[in-house]
Design a protein around this motif. Structure first.
Motif, PDB file in Angstrom:
ATOM      1  N   GLY A  17      -3.394   2.963  -9.362  1.00  0.00           N
ATOM      2  CA  GLY A  17      -2.376   2.215  -8.638  1.00  0.00           C
ATOM      3  C   GLY A  17      -2.047   2.933  -7.337  1.00  0.00           C
ATOM      4  N   VAL A  18      -1.016   2.467  -6.649  1.00  0.00           N
ATOM      5  CA  VAL A  18      -0.678   3.053  -5.363  1.00  0.00           C
ATOM      6  C   VAL A  18      -0.294   4.522  -5.512  1.00  0.00           C
ATOM      7  CG1 VAL A  18       1.759   2.334  -5.423  1.00  0.00           C
ATOM      8  CG2 VAL A  18       0.622   2.687  -3.223  1.00  0.00           C
ATOM      9  N   SER A  19       0.318   4.903  -6.636  1.00  0.00           N
ATOM     10  CA  SER A  19       0.722   6.296  -6.835  1.00  0.00           C
ATOM     11  C   SER A  19      -0.496   7.206  -6.977  1.00  0.00           C
ATOM     12  CB  SER A  19       1.610   6.407  -8.075  1.00  0.00           C
ATOM     13  OG  SER A  19       2.029   7.735  -8.272  1.00  0.00           O
ATOM     14  N   CYS A  21      -3.545   6.643  -6.014  1.00  0.00           N
ATOM     15  CA  CYS A  21      -4.305   6.662  -4.764  1.00  0.00           C
ATOM     16  C   CYS A  21      -3.636   7.560  -3.735  1.00  0.00           C
ATOM     17  CB  CYS A  21      -4.457   5.238  -4.225  1.00  0.00           C
ATOM     18  SG  CYS A  21      -5.529   4.186  -5.231  1.00  0.00           S
ATOM     19  N   SER A  22      -2.310   7.556  -3.708  1.00  0.00           N
ATOM     20  CA  SER A  22      -1.578   8.409  -2.761  1.00  0.00           C
ATOM     21  C   SER A  22      -1.786   9.883  -3.077  1.00  0.00           C
ATOM     22  CB  SER A  22      -0.083   8.066  -2.797  1.00  0.00           C
ATOM     23  OG  SER A  22       0.648   8.916  -1.933  1.00  0.00           O
ATOM     24  N   THR A  44      -5.404  -0.995  -8.511  1.00  0.00           N
ATOM     25  CA  THR A  44      -4.192  -1.836  -8.351  1.00  0.00           C
ATOM     26  C   THR A  44      -3.982  -2.821  -9.483  1.00  0.00           C
ATOM     27  OG1 THR A  44      -5.014  -3.765  -7.098  1.00  0.00           O
ATOM     28  CG2 THR A  44      -4.557  -1.752  -5.839  1.00  0.00           C
ATOM     29  N   THR A  48       0.629  -2.461  -9.256  1.00  0.00           N
ATOM     30  CA  THR A  48       0.643  -2.447  -7.791  1.00  0.00           C
ATOM     31  C   THR A  48       0.327  -3.802  -7.183  1.00  0.00           C
ATOM     32  OG1 THR A  48       0.044  -0.104  -7.726  1.00  0.00           O
ATOM     33  CG2 THR A  48      -0.415  -1.406  -5.761  1.00  0.00           C
ATOM     34  N   ALA A 158      -2.633   0.507  -1.220  1.00  0.00           N
ATOM     35  CA  ALA A 158      -3.378   1.309  -2.201  1.00  0.00           C
ATOM     36  C   ALA A 158      -4.843   1.432  -1.783  1.00  0.00           C
ATOM     37  CB  ALA A 158      -3.258   0.682  -3.590  1.00  0.00           C
ATOM     38  N   SER A 361       5.772   5.873  -3.383  1.00  0.00           N
ATOM     39  CA  SER A 361       4.500   6.528  -3.684  1.00  0.00           C
ATOM     40  C   SER A 361       3.907   7.312  -2.524  1.00  0.00           C
ATOM     41  CB  SER A 361       3.485   5.497  -4.187  1.00  0.00           C
ATOM     42  OG  SER A 361       3.827   5.080  -5.486  1.00  0.00           O
TER      43      SER A 361
END
Length: 817
Positions: A17-19, A21-22, A44, A48, A158, A361
């Motif tokens: 998810g975006v977290s 990926c960050s 995602t 996300t 993301a 995120s």
């Protein structure tokens, strides 16, 4: 064609998810090129992809705001860096208030935004309508506009982060499910994963659980506590509306709704007061769950929609294009989890975002990557630190009950002292029922039920919330004055109690603590454990029980953090660290008449000669035994009585009977706080954190640089040479009517310089008291105090008197009387 699974990695991130990926993006930018992100299905595909994508910069604290602002800035520049459009538009936001209480709240938020250097202005209902022409303003009391807030495309963000991570050397593999995290000798050594029916092992020392709503069960396999549970989250998207131009994001928290214009359509989302946990009890998330929606529940959403049509009349004729229902993860306190799990070295967490995952995120990924790289967080992250989680909180029934409330609390009035209503009564003192029978109104911290205040006979035993004086204000005043002039009793069984024992216990604690710990048995030492920057990791008392055993007393809320800090720093010492919290109850007898009360219930001598301040000894009390610690958190003569839990009720009854004609008053946590703030005592997590230097916090008296080498000593010596850059100042409002709670704005000679870290009402001093840091580089104490100070409360400035010494009993004569 499937990507090959590497045999080794410096870090494995679980969840695309975006977290996740960050985190991959930020680790790779720090030079961690052998980072592997594993996603069970597709990037995602959990939460996300269906997030609303609202970007609100203002959060509840300076550092959380710092992370949100970082996210907004990152999403603006990602498109140029990666070539993937993020949909980031800084079209602003408007929050409107329909009640006077909500007006107070949003005006307080506006003051805070100014302190955090966020562009903000209070606007009239008419100005709000000019910005949002479709808005019905008939019952709107006030509004606040943040022009640099915005909205974005969550899935594309993301994807941009994932592309940026790959560009800097990270590997991202979809269609790989993590089966198990491997551990040996208390630390992560690898992961077992499955791709296309085949199992692989990746050797690694760092795993990041960014698995969203799957995160709790994954963590549980490794003995890690990650308390989160998904809820159903609803929104509708209209058919295209003619003439609908770009609009700010609109929040109407009194109607539990937010509005977002996107491509000529209107999205209306809800944070309803009673949420629907998902999946239902006894069910698991389906194995094939991927970009899934949950069944519609129009009856559940209908009350929100009816209010929305009144608020936005054009919705009455707008067709519904999409009724969406998807799962999002929520936590017991509406704050996400970040950091290294205390149970397992190398097991990192970034999960439980409570519907603010997109705005969080970017900053959370940066902060966690820095934390992993440097071995310590870049700044104070206690708000979201995984070490605040209590082991019992991974219980699924508890979580299912609690998250029905926490989703709705996002848009509920954020009144001071607001208590959770769900999942209560889990941890109780042995005298809980005694206190309940005597009028106790309970609050909850770390699962502990604690008496916050005591109702009078016939008084309603519940909170009536307000930003002004609440219904227990006079009760607190009576309890407070009893402590100052007579004698009161607190139940502080919720204290964290840690036994440090072994041949090297003293040497170990000397290395961790800034004060002199090598004292005779029976002595109590107030001290801090510092980090290498001189910041405060723990605020505690250490009592030497024997030559080889110490008892550390810490706040109940920080117990897991403190246990983790101690255990992680055991080197070659012969030391055992044990949580003893449940073994002993604590009754605090405080006030100028406390000695007389103690002499009535015990044959022991409580004179200064026999039992001086900062000493502990075993006493007889009633027909039982206790260990009496002569210390105080209220600034008065008193004793903390540590009693075996099986004898606590008896000791309480003996004290109560003996104190009848002395006017013994049962007192609650609100009074403990108001007394300590008059005395200028610090509170961990508010006034002192791992970002606050011990000398700037005014705690130099508890630091003994001559006791030997300890963590943070060099930073203390350096600060002694260069001088402090800021000071923690105590303030008293000259007007006795306004109240201080937390986060009000400090104004020095007309300029905003900081915020109140904690506040309460000083009933003895006759006004609201607050603590807060004031920048003072190159200034003397006299220069700091010589300025004109005001505190801004909801946009109104009130004159305040400053002091560096405690305003109440500055020489501490009363605690030694």
């Amino acid at each position: 064609m499937t990507k090959p699974i590497p045999q080794k990695a410096r870090a494995v991130i679980i969840g695309g998810g975006v977290s996740g990926c960050s985190i991959a993006y930020h680790l790779a930018k720090l030079g961690w090129t052998d980072v592997v992100l594993l996603e069970r299905k597709q990037l995602t595909s959990g939460t996300t992809w269906h997030a609303a994508g609202l970007i609100g910069q203002l959060r509840a604290s300076q550092n959380m705001t710092r992370l949100a602002k970082y996210s907004a800035d990152l999403y603006v520049r990602l498109e140029a860096e990666t070539g993937i459009g993020t949909g980031m538009r800084q079209n602003g936001s408007i929050t409107v208030a329909l009640t006077e209480e909500r007006k107070e709240e949003i005006y307080r938020q506006a003051s805070l935004a100014r302190a955090f250097k966020i562009d903000v202005r209070e606007i009239s209902p008419e100005e709000a309508k000019a910005l949002y022409p479709h808005l019905n303003i008939g019952d709107i009391k006030a509004a606040v506009h943040l022009p640099l807030d915005g909205q974005c495309d969550p899935a594309n963000i993301a994807m941009a982060l994932a592309k940026g991570a790959r560009q800097h050397g990270a590997t991202i593999i979809e269609g790989v499910k993590v089966i198990e995290v491997l551990a040996r000798d208390g630390r992560v050594v690898g992961v077992v994963c499955e791709q296309a029916g085949e199992r692989f092992t990746i050797e690694t020392e760092n795993v990041v659980n960014a698995a969203g709503m799957w995160g709790r069960d994954l963590a549980r396999q490794s003995g890690v506590t990650l308390p989160l549970h998904a809820c159903e989250h609803f929104y509708i998207v209209t058919e295209p509306v003619g003439g609908l131009k770009s609009l700010p994001v609109l929040r109407v928290p009194d109607e539990c709704a937010y509005y977002k214009e996107d491509a000529g359509k209107m999205l209306i989302g809800a944070f309803e007061p009673v949420a629907k946990p998902w999946p239902p009890a006894g069910e698991a998330i389906r194995e094939d769950f991927c970009f899934d929606q949950l069944p519609e529940d129009f009856d559940h959403f209908q009350p929100i929609l009816e209010m929305a049509i009144n608020r936005m009349p054009m919705l009455e004729t707008a067709g519904i294009h999409t009724f969406f229902n998807g799962p999002e993860s929520f936590t017991p306190d509406d704050r996400y989890y970040l950091g290294e799990a205390p149970e397992l070295t190398g097991y990192w967490v970034a999960a439980g975002y409570n519907s603010i995952g997109i705005v969080s995120s970017g900053g959370a990924g940066m902060a966690l990557a820095q934390w992993m790289n440097d071995g310590e967080p870049p700044f104070d992250l206690w708000d979201v630190d995984i070490r605040r989680a209590q082991p019992f909180q991974r219980n699924r029934l508890y979580l299912k009950d609690r998250v029905t409330e926490t989703l709705g609390l996002l848009y509920a009035d954020h009144f001071p002292y607001r208590q959770m209503a769900t999942a209560r009564g889990i941890r109780r003192s042995p005298i809980h029922e005694h206190l309940a029978a005597r009028g106790a109104v309970f609050g909850e911290v770390a699962g502990w039920e604690r008496a916050n205040w005591f109702a009078r006979e016939g008084q309603e035993r519940e909170y009536q919330y307000s930003w002004r004086r609440q219904n227990w204000f006079e009760n607190q005043r009576e309890e407070h004055l009893a402590i100052r002039t007579g004698v009161g009793l607190f139940d502080m069984t919720s204290f964290g109690k840690i036994r440090v024992e072994g041949r090297d216990a003293c040497r170990f604690l000397q290395r961790l603590c800034a004060n002199q710990i090598d004292v005779p048995a029976g002595r109590i030492v107030y001290t801090q454990m510092l980090n290498h920057r001189g910041g405060i990791e723990s605020d505690l008392t250490a009592t030497r029980l024997t030559e080889t055993a110490f008892l550390l007393i810490v706040p109940g809320a920080t117990l897991q953090r403190d246990l983790a800090w101690l255990r992680r720093h055991v080197a070659d010492e012969n030391v055992v660290v044990t949580d003893m919290t449940a073994a002993e109850s604590v009754l605090c007898v405080m006030g100028p008449e406390s000695r007389q009360l103690m002499q009535r219930v015990s044959p022991d001598d409580f004179s200064n000669d026999a039992h001086p301040f900062a000493t502990a000894r075993e006493i007889e009390i009633g027909m039982g035994l206790a260990r009496a610690h002569r210390v105080t958190y209220v600034g008065e003569l008193g004793w903390e009585l540590y009693i075996s839990t099986d004898q606590a009720a008896h000791v309480f009854e003996a004290l109560e009977l003996a104190g009848l004609d002395l006017g013994l008053k049962l007192c609650g946590i609100h009074t403990l706080d108001s007394c300590r703030i008059e005395k200028g005592f610090r509170h961990f997590g508010h006034d002192i954190t791992d970002e606050d230097h011990v000398l700037e916090a005014g705690l130099g008296f508890a630091v003994k640089t001559g006791q030997g080498e300890f963590i943070g000593r060099d930073a203390v010596l350096h600060k002694q040479e260069t001088g402090v850059d800021r000071r923690l100042v105590q303030f008293k409002l000259t007007d006795p009517e306004p109240l201080l709670f937390h986060n009000e704005v400090i104004v020095r000679d007309g300029e905003i310089v900081g915020t109140i870290t904690s506040g309460n009402y000083g009933h003895f001093l006759g006004g609201a008291i607050g603590l807060g840091y004031v920048p003072c580089e190159g200034e003397s104490a006299a220069e700091v105090l010589g300025s004109f100070y005001e505190i801004e409360i909801a946009g109104t400035r009130v004159r305040a008197e400053p002091s560096l010494a405690p305003m109440y009993d500055p020489n501490a004569a009363r605690v030694r009387m």
